[in-house]
Design an enzyme around this catalytic site. Structure first.
Site, mmCIF file in Angstrom:
data_model
loop_
_atom_site.group_PDB
_atom_site.id
_atom_site.type_symbol
_atom_site.label_atom_id
_atom_site.label_comp_id
_atom_site.label_asym_id
_atom_site.label_seq_id
_atom_site.Cartn_x
_atom_site.Cartn_y
_atom_site.Cartn_z
ATOM 1 C CE LYS A 51 -1.834 -8.233 8.073
ATOM 2 N NZ LYS A 51 -1.646 -7.178 9.069
ATOM 3 C CB ALA A 108 -6.320 -8.088 13.967
ATOM 4 N N GLY A 109 -6.229 -9.326 17.007
ATOM 5 C CA GLY A 109 -7.057 -9.568 18.176
ATOM 6 C C GLY A 109 -6.750 -10.822 18.961
#
Length: 257
Positions: free
Chosen positions: A96, A184-185
């Site tokens: 990643k 993410a988020g």
């Protein structure tokens, strides 16, 4: 089944392994989520010495596939070196790829990301790039050799959920045949369900589970939400309308004179 490079997995939830209250809580969260892939930061665990060794042993015992990441890397050189070390430690070509460009937002350095992706793909890595929702950057990542894309829905750890649904939908429409993982988020199971309803293939999250009051229960909630969103997308939900539409037919309605 979800196919990521040459591997098929049944779970569409990828789980990060940082910031859990204890190894036991992490293990229970992984089990409750029924995830098959976890992300691991080589830099963080290597710095842990003996504790890092115990962590690696725990991951092996859980029987999940490891997706090492280059978290904390701010340059191409740093990310490439970390990826190579991770391949030696975990014996996997998966990586990643993160190249952070902004300290406050943790926004990817997309120029460095593309360069690092090209280098690593050329050396046999199977790259999972953490990127923005920019279509041009995504095209360049595919040209660099990536076969999976991981756009954010909000800044890392913000828990805001999809801040630009239109961009995420456009991203999905533009890359119909590329595995897309929102990364993410994401803060709540409803956020995960929403992006799955957009047609995304999977969700990667960490803080939303690790920072919850009950991480194991939250991991299970996310797994259920992701499944629900996937089923809803496959069922073709109704599009919003500007006007009311009666749900009860008027045929056979009594007429009074």
């Amino acid at each position: 089944m979800l196919k990521l490079y040459d591997v098929e997995v049944g779970s569409r939830l990828l789980l990060g392994t940082a910031r859990y209250p204890s190894p036991a809580v992490l293990a229970e969260a992984v089990r409750r989520a029924k995830t098959e892939i976890v992300t691991v930061s080589l830099r963080r665990e290597a710095a842990g010495g003996k504790a890092g060794g115990a962590f690696f042993e725990l991951i092996r015992e859980l029987g999940v596939r490891v997706l090492p990441n280059t978290a904390g890397c701010h340059s191409v050189q740093e990310a490439v070196l970390t990826a190579k070390l991770a391949r030696d430690v975990f014996r996997t070509d998966w990586i990643k790829l993160e190249v952070i460009g902004h300290h406050d937002t943790l926004q990817p350095d997309v120029f460095g990301l593309v360069e690092a992706a090209r280098i690593l793909s050329g050396e046999g890595f199977q790259v999972f790039p953490y990127t923005t929702d920019d279509l041009v950057v995504a095209e360049k990542l595919l040209d660099a050799g990536c076969r999976v894309l991981m756009p954010w829905c909000a800044p890392i750890g913000s828990a805001m959920g999809p801040v630009n649904p239109m961009a995420l939908r456009a991203f999905r429409a533009h890359f119909p045949d590329v595995p897309l993982i929102v990364d993410a988020g994401v803060g709540r199971p409803s956020h995960a369900a929403a992006v799955m309803e957009y047609g995304y293939d999977a969700v990667l999250l960490n803080t939303a589970v690790a920072g919850a009051g009950d991480p194991a229960a939250m991991a299970e909630a996310f797994a259920l939400a992701i499944d629900a969103g996937r089923i809803a997308h496959s069922a073709v939900p109704l599009e919003p309308r500007d006007m009311a539409v009666p749900s009860t037919p008027v045929i056979g309605k009594a007429v009074f004179s």
